[in-house]
Design an enzyme around this catalytic site. Structure first.
Site, PDB file in Angstrom:
ATOM      1  CG  ASP A 226       4.302   2.869  -2.627  1.00 12.53           C
ATOM      2  OD1 ASP A 226       3.321   2.114  -2.605  1.00 12.53           O
ATOM      3  OD2 ASP A 226       5.447   2.501  -2.260  1.00 12.53           O
ATOM      4  CD  GLU A 285       0.221   2.222   0.333  1.00  9.41           C
ATOM      5  OE1 GLU A 285       0.056   1.048   0.693  1.00  9.41           O
ATOM      6  OE2 GLU A 285       1.351   2.734   0.285  1.00  9.41           O
TER       7      GLU A 285
END
Ligand code: NOJ
Ligand code: CA
Length: 577
Positions: A226, A285
């Protein structure tokens, strides 16, 4: 004239996948990640085993056969760790514990093992840019302990320190700083409940190495990282000098995103991943301003993949799509990495609705065609749960049902992320369409309703004891897995057929592609070994010589003699000599 359509597989005995997963392991291919099809499970919304309206790990485990039958190679699970859920679990309070909402650590291990038994790899999320404000480190930091240096605390500006230390804005709206009792401020690029970690401190590195090992030791095949572009901030944290910074993400380098320093972290993680057997992977990401900068995250000694958001944000336009495909392949090719393709995830409006606005039929035609395009391209593909059912964005959720923190931080101006997170319809005529009976294996009938949901869309239940945490539209009965299984022409059968063909054809997956001259404006035409793909993004049908033997089509085709009429918004796959 004949109508061409791909053949549907036989109807299964277990249409919605509640059969107990087999424990028999299947062999995995090497370098599997280079062309893997990876299915994103948004844990809260996939399948609910105990009828509390919230998806959970046993629910996912019970539905794994659906994913095996769909034909994907791996599953990515969004965060299921202990969390106050201020941002759908991306606010982690304990990275080694499972939130009781979703189950237990034992449930997680069983899920990983069952997936492996079905030949599915498992990727889990890791959230290294920030913790929850309820993480023990942050609580200790607020209490004045040395843990303050694990975060970014600064004095404010203004005569009394009453102004934030700089002009950075939270991605969710408002300032990226919150003031605490002693008058200092802490940085949070997302919600105030998500304080950013200070990756200058070696203890942060050591802790995340240990967290990665914890999950690798439990068998996970990789991590979706993330905010992989956010952990390092520019020295001195300079002002940006402009407002609406969230709109600049992905188009320019900001002092809090895509700083060169993040790459050292990824190199360290790659060494750690490589020290484990079985090709464990990292997928970034990362919102980078260009394909070239994104490719830096997938250099041979960094992460294996990065999401290709340039493809996701590309409009329904053949010229733009071709340019993105070329730029993506060139950039990742320059570092020897595969490209990834993705159309939807839990943070964006579903692509069916992006392509069709309020016209469901148009959106569905385009979404089906886009899926075939994506699955024909070289590299790896990410699918977001529900796209295989043709689910649209739910745009009329009542405000009281919404949970996206950006909805509250922008006075409801933003907050679009709940509409793509509405729970999956599995079976039956009424909400929650089997969502709430998914883990028990006891109820495979229709019309199950565990609570007060009425199935009329926005007035369905919204919380504990009701059918699903976000209300599902009444119109979704026909979109359920059971309704589409074995149904000729259904979107689910289209995905199943395409994924099966993709596995059979050696020319698909990893490898090269070559554009052919476009037969008409708005048409994309490319070949791969033994394979040709034709996509018509235009508004008019296009006539052309029948290219070969039809493998898959996103819409019915008319063929007469040697001439094929390719309708608007249609993608087709052909076997060629
Ligand atoms: C990206 C995740 O996909 C999103 O859901 C989350 O809000 C932010 N990162 C912050 O963790
Ligand atoms: Ca549940």
């Amino acid at each position: 004239m004949s109508l061409l359509r791909t053949v549907n597989p036989e109807s299964p005995a277990d249409p919605v996948g509640l059969t107990e997963p087999s424990a028999e392991p299947r062999p995995f291919a090497s370098r599997w990640w280079r062309d893997a099809v990876i299915y994103q499970v948004y844990v809260r919304s996939f399948a609910d085993s105990n009828g509390d309206g919230i998806g959970d790990l046993p629910g996912i485990r019970a539905r794994l056969p659906h994913l095996a039958r769909l034909g994907v190679d791996a599953v990515w699970l969004t965060p299921f760790y202990a969390s106050p859920q201020a941002d759908g679990g991306y606010d982690v309070a304990d990275y080694r514990a499972v939130d009781p909402l979703f189950g237990t650590l034992d449930d997680a291990v069983q899920l990983i093992d069952s997936a492996h038994g079905l030949g599915l790899r498992v990727i889990v999320d890791v959230v290294p840019n920030h913790t929850s404000d309820q993480h023990e480190w942050f609580r200790a930091a607020l209490a004045g302990g040395p843990e303050r240096d694990l975060y970014h605390f600064r004095q404010g500006r203004g005569t009394d320190g009453e102004l934030p230390p700089n002009d950075w804005e939270s991605v969710f709206g408002g300032p990226a700083w919150t003031r605490v009792a002693d008058g200092s401020w802490y940085l949070h690029l997302f919600a105030p409940q998500q304080p950013d970690l200070n990756w200058e401190n070696p203890a942060v590195h050591a802790e995340f190495d240990s967290i990665l090992r914890f999950w690798l030791d439990r068998g996970v095949d990789g991590f979706r990282v993330d905010v992989a572009h956010g952990m390092v901030k520019a020295a001195g944290m300079p002002d940006i000098g402009a407002r609406e910074q969230a709109k600049m993400i992905g188009s320019q380098v900001l002092p809090f995103f895509d700083q060169d320093g993040v790459h050292a972290i990824h190199r360290g993680w790659r060494r750690l991943l490589d020290s484990y057997e079985g090709e464990r992977i990292g997928v970034a990401e990362a919102w980078a301003p260009s394909p070239e900068r994104l490719a830096l995250y997938v250099r041979p000694d960094e992460l294996h993949q990065a999401f290709n958001f340039q493809f996701l944000t590309c409009p329904w336009d053949a010229t733009a799509m071709r340019a993105v495909v070329d730029a993506s392949l060139a950039a990742t090719g320059s570092v020897g990495a595969p490209t990834t393709w993705v159309l939807s995830n839990h943070d964006v409006v579903r692509h069916l609705t992006r392509y069709g606005a309020d016209d469901y039929a148009k959106g569905l035609r385009r979404a089906r065609a886009a899926a075939l395009l994506m699955l024909a391209l070289p590299g790896s593909t990410y699918l977001y749960q529900g796209e295989e059912l043709g689910l649209p964005e739910v745009r009329d959720l009542p405000d009281e049902a919404r949970q996206d923190p950006s909805f509250f931080r922008t006075d409801g101006q933003d907050g679009l992320r709940d509409g793509c997170r509405v729970p999956i319809p599995w079976e039956g005529d009424r909400a929650p369409y089997g969502f709430g009976s998914g883990g028990t294996g006891e109820d495979t009938g229709t019309g199950t309703d565990t609570g007060t949901s009425t199935g009329t869309g926005t007035d369905a239940g919204t919380g504990s004891g009701t059918g699903s945490w976000l209300p599902q539209p009444a119109s979704w009965a026909g979109l359920s897995v059971a309704a589409q299984t074995g149904a000729e022409g259904s979107t689910l059968e289209l995905y199943r057929t395409a994924l099966a063909r993709r596995k059979e054809l050696p020319g698909l997956g990893d490898g090269g592609m070559e554009w052919r001259p476009s037969p008409a404006a708005g048409v994309l035409d490319f070949v791969r070994p033994g394979f040709r793909c034709l996509l018509n993004t235009g508004t008019e049908p296009v006539e052309l010589p029948t290219p070969g033997r039809l493998l898959v089509t996103s819409a019915d085709l008319a063929a007469e003699g040697g001439t094929l009429t390719l309708p608007a918004d249609t993608c087709t796959w052909w076997a060629i000599p």
